[in-house]
Design a protein around this motif. Sequence first.
Motif, PDB file in Angstrom:
ATOM      1  N   ALA A 113       0.857  -1.191   0.000  1.00  0.00           N
ATOM      2  CA  ALA A 113       0.000   0.000   0.000  1.00  0.00           C
ATOM      3  C   ALA A 113       0.889   1.237   0.000  1.00  0.00           C
ATOM      4  O   ALA A 113       1.973   1.232   0.584  1.00  0.00           O
ATOM      5  N   VAL A 114       0.411   2.287  -0.662  1.00  0.00           N
ATOM      6  CA  VAL A 114       1.153   3.542  -0.744  1.00  0.00           C
ATOM      7  C   VAL A 114       0.204   4.702  -0.464  1.00  0.00           C
ATOM      8  O   VAL A 114      -0.872   4.805  -1.074  1.00  0.00           O
ATOM      9  N   PHE A 115       0.597   5.568   0.464  1.00  0.00           N
ATOM     10  CA  PHE A 115      -0.082   6.841   0.672  1.00  0.00           C
ATOM     11  C   PHE A 115       0.790   7.909   0.018  1.00  0.00           C
ATOM     12  O   PHE A 115       1.967   8.043   0.354  1.00  0.00           O
ATOM     13  N   PHE A 116       0.189   8.688  -0.907  1.00  0.00           N
ATOM     14  CA  PHE A 116       0.990   9.679  -1.634  1.00  0.00           C
ATOM     15  C   PHE A 116       0.305  11.047  -1.642  1.00  0.00           C
ATOM     16  O   PHE A 116      -0.912  11.158  -1.527  1.00  0.00           O
ATOM     17  N   ASP A 117       1.126  12.055  -1.827  1.00  0.00           N
ATOM     18  CA  ASP A 117       0.725  13.457  -1.838  1.00  0.00           C
ATOM     19  C   ASP A 117      -0.419  13.720  -2.824  1.00  0.00           C
ATOM     20  O   ASP A 117      -0.240  13.643  -4.037  1.00  0.00           O
ATOM     21  N   GLY A 118      -1.577  14.073  -2.294  1.00  0.00           N
ATOM     22  CA  GLY A 118      -2.719  14.417  -3.139  1.00  0.00           C
ATOM     23  C   GLY A 118      -3.191  15.837  -2.890  1.00  0.00           C
ATOM     24  O   GLY A 118      -4.374  16.149  -3.073  1.00  0.00           O
ATOM     25  N   THR A 119      -2.264  16.714  -2.494  1.00  0.00           N
ATOM     26  CA  THR A 119      -2.628  18.070  -2.073  1.00  0.00           C
ATOM     27  C   THR A 119      -3.440  18.809  -3.130  1.00  0.00           C
ATOM     28  O   THR A 119      -4.527  19.314  -2.862  1.00  0.00           O
ATOM     29  N   PHE A 120      -2.895  18.889  -4.351  1.00  0.00           N
ATOM     30  CA  PHE A 120      -3.554  19.680  -5.396  1.00  0.00           C
ATOM     31  C   PHE A 120      -3.876  18.837  -6.626  1.00  0.00           C
ATOM     32  O   PHE A 120      -3.139  17.917  -6.976  1.00  0.00           O
ATOM     33  N   TRP A 121      -4.942  19.217  -7.312  1.00  0.00           N
ATOM     34  CA  TRP A 121      -5.291  18.584  -8.583  1.00  0.00           C
ATOM     35  C   TRP A 121      -4.498  19.199  -9.724  1.00  0.00           C
ATOM     36  O   TRP A 121      -3.994  18.515 -10.590  1.00  0.00           O
ATOM     37  N   THR A 122      -4.357  20.541  -9.714  1.00  0.00           N
ATOM     38  CA  THR A 122      -3.619  21.231 -10.767  1.00  0.00           C
ATOM     39  C   THR A 122      -2.501  22.085 -10.172  1.00  0.00           C
ATOM     40  O   THR A 122      -2.517  22.432  -8.991  1.00  0.00           O
ATOM     41  N   GLU A 123      -1.545  22.440 -11.030  1.00  0.00           N
ATOM     42  CA  GLU A 123      -0.403  23.256 -10.611  1.00  0.00           C
ATOM     43  C   GLU A 123      -0.840  24.642 -10.143  1.00  0.00           C
ATOM     44  O   GLU A 123      -0.291  25.196  -9.200  1.00  0.00           O
ATOM     45  N   ASP A 124      -1.838  25.222 -10.793  1.00  0.00           N
ATOM     46  CA  ASP A 124      -2.246  26.598 -10.492  1.00  0.00           C
ATOM     47  C   ASP A 124      -3.556  26.668  -9.713  1.00  0.00           C
ATOM     48  O   ASP A 124      -4.291  27.657  -9.786  1.00  0.00           O
ATOM     49  N   GLU A 125      -3.857  25.643  -8.961  1.00  0.00           N
ATOM     50  CA  GLU A 125      -5.151  25.529  -8.284  1.00  0.00           C
ATOM     51  C   GLU A 125      -5.473  26.717  -7.384  1.00  0.00           C
ATOM     52  O   GLU A 125      -6.566  27.288  -7.444  1.00  0.00           O
ATOM     53  N   LEU A 126      -4.532  27.122  -6.554  1.00  0.00           N
ATOM     54  CA  LEU A 126      -4.766  28.225  -5.631  1.00  0.00           C
ATOM     55  C   LEU A 126      -4.820  29.563  -6.351  1.00  0.00           C
ATOM     56  O   LEU A 126      -5.580  30.461  -5.971  1.00  0.00           O
ATOM     57  N   VAL A 127      -3.998  29.702  -7.399  1.00  0.00           N
ATOM     58  CA  VAL A 127      -3.959  30.947  -8.164  1.00  0.00           C
ATOM     59  C   VAL A 127      -5.288  31.174  -8.876  1.00  0.00           C
ATOM     60  O   VAL A 127      -5.880  32.265  -8.817  1.00  0.00           O
ATOM     61  N   VAL A 128      -5.784  30.152  -9.558  1.00  0.00           N
ATOM     62  CA  VAL A 128      -7.055  30.252 -10.281  1.00  0.00           C
ATOM     63  C   VAL A 128      -8.202  30.552  -9.327  1.00  0.00           C
ATOM     64  O   VAL A 128      -9.128  31.309  -9.649  1.00  0.00           O
ATOM     65  N   ALA A 129      -8.144  29.984  -8.130  1.00  0.00           N
ATOM     66  CA  ALA A 129      -9.207  30.202  -7.146  1.00  0.00           C
ATOM     67  C   ALA A 129      -9.093  31.562  -6.467  1.00  0.00           C
ATOM     68  O   ALA A 129      -9.983  31.954  -5.702  1.00  0.00           O
ATOM     69  N   GLY A 130      -7.999  32.282  -6.749  1.00  0.00           N
ATOM     70  CA  GLY A 130      -7.801  33.590  -6.149  1.00  0.00           C
ATOM     71  C   GLY A 130      -7.434  33.548  -4.675  1.00  0.00           C
ATOM     72  O   GLY A 130      -7.615  34.518  -3.941  1.00  0.00           O
ATOM     73  N   LEU A 131      -6.890  32.409  -4.238  1.00  0.00           N
ATOM     74  CA  LEU A 131      -6.579  32.223  -2.824  1.00  0.00           C
ATOM     75  C   LEU A 131      -5.112  32.475  -2.496  1.00  0.00           C
ATOM     76  O   LEU A 131      -4.749  32.633  -1.333  1.00  0.00           O
ATOM     77  N   SER A 132      -4.255  32.462  -3.516  1.00  0.00           N
ATOM     78  CA  SER A 132      -2.821  32.628  -3.278  1.00  0.00           C
ATOM     79  C   SER A 132      -2.129  32.925  -4.600  1.00  0.00           C
ATOM     80  O   SER A 132      -2.691  32.702  -5.682  1.00  0.00           O
ATOM     81  N   LYS A 133      -0.896  33.423  -4.502  1.00  0.00           N
ATOM     82  CA  LYS A 133      -0.065  33.609  -5.688  1.00  0.00           C
ATOM     83  C   LYS A 133       0.884  32.424  -5.875  1.00  0.00           C
ATOM     84  O   LYS A 133       1.659  32.386  -6.822  1.00  0.00           O
ATOM     85  N   ALA A 134       0.818  31.485  -4.958  1.00  0.00           N
ATOM     86  CA  ALA A 134       1.732  30.343  -4.984  1.00  0.00           C
ATOM     87  C   ALA A 134       1.196  29.206  -5.833  1.00  0.00           C
ATOM     88  O   ALA A 134      -0.004  28.891  -5.811  1.00  0.00           O
ATOM     89  N   TYR A 135       2.097  28.592  -6.586  1.00  0.00           N
ATOM     90  CA  TYR A 135       1.774  27.413  -7.372  1.00  0.00           C
ATOM     91  C   TYR A 135       2.129  26.165  -6.554  1.00  0.00           C
ATOM     92  O   TYR A 135       2.829  26.249  -5.527  1.00  0.00           O
ATOM     93  N   ALA A 136       1.670  25.015  -7.002  1.00  0.00           N
ATOM     94  CA  ALA A 136       1.938  23.773  -6.285  1.00  0.00           C
ATOM     95  C   ALA A 136       3.434  23.567  -6.086  1.00  0.00           C
ATOM     96  O   ALA A 136       3.886  23.201  -4.994  1.00  0.00           O
ATOM     97  N   LYS A 137       4.234  23.815  -7.136  1.00  0.00           N
ATOM     98  CA  LYS A 137       5.679  23.616  -7.040  1.00  0.00           C
ATOM     99  C   LYS A 137       6.317  24.536  -6.006  1.00  0.00           C
ATOM    100  O   LYS A 137       7.311  24.177  -5.378  1.00  0.00           O
ATOM    101  N   ASP A 138       5.737  25.731  -5.813  1.00  0.00           N
ATOM    102  CA  ASP A 138       6.264  26.658  -4.815  1.00  0.00           C
ATOM    103  C   ASP A 138       6.093  26.121  -3.404  1.00  0.00           C
ATOM    104  O   ASP A 138       6.827  26.494  -2.487  1.00  0.00           O
ATOM    105  N   MET A 139       5.131  25.252  -3.246  1.00  0.00           N
ATOM    106  CA  MET A 139       4.830  24.680  -1.933  1.00  0.00           C
ATOM    107  C   MET A 139       5.327  23.244  -1.820  1.00  0.00           C
ATOM    108  O   MET A 139       4.989  22.537  -0.873  1.00  0.00           O
TER     109      MET A 139
END
Length: 276
Positions: A191-217
């Motif tokens: 069994a493997v538990f893996f990082d599922g934080t974001f669906w897309t790279e720009d998820e927070l940016v598109v939602a207007g919640l942050s200027k950070a991309y997934a890679k920045d975090m």
Amino acid sequence: MAVREGRPGYEPRTQDSIAVSNDGARFVVVNASPEILSQIQKNRALWPRAARHTPISAIVLTNGDMDHVLGLFSLRESTPFVLYVTAAVLKGLEQSAFIRTLRRFDGQLVVRTIEIEKKTPLADASGEPLGLTMRAFPAAGKLPVHFMGQWPDSPEDNVGLSFEDAAGKTLAYAAACATAEDGAHLEGHDAVFFDGTFWTEDELVVAGLSKAYAKDMAHVPISGPTGSLARLKLSGRKIFTHINNTNPILAPDSDARKQVLAGGWEIAYDGMEIAL
């Protein structure tokens, strides 16, 4: 909002943490989230069985992020416990007074240093074996914000973990990972538990919640040609965890969720139990 409104199919989730056991009586908790008391209360296996008792025999930290260490303060009672941590993360905890705060009396906290790629038999604070072996491997990540600029980056700043029980069953956990290129560390596990934080790279940016991309975090998105869904071809059970509340895989009828399930992945939820 969907959870608060009681929309069908939406489930409340606390911050990411797992408990691993060989015998169902003694547990190793990976990352102590700020919500650990709530998580313990909702999982009967983690309840005390007598005065001054706890089934939690050891805690392992994968990095020094606040959402992985703040729960330690809720565990600083009179029962000794052991903390497994890399030297790099321990350095940060020592400098920020975390460890000193947890040492209210001699022997309350036992610290054992994790060496990357070395198989380590896990034991409780008294040295009693727990029937589990752990191997840490470097996972692409970054220093916590509160440590940035204080010392150079290290492979020990963020690690994934591989556990093996007495029967030879294995589980891997990599809840914070900036790339899916390190899949070799995850192959061959039951069994493997893996990082599922974001669906897309720009998820927070598109939602207007942050200027950070997934890679920045230091998180790899699930979707896209370099995302985990396309890149990680694993056997055994594979489960996305550490899921941000903006991720559409949490929506019961979303296309994103359908793609994840069609790819053979599961989505972690509070109280999830797996037996290997």
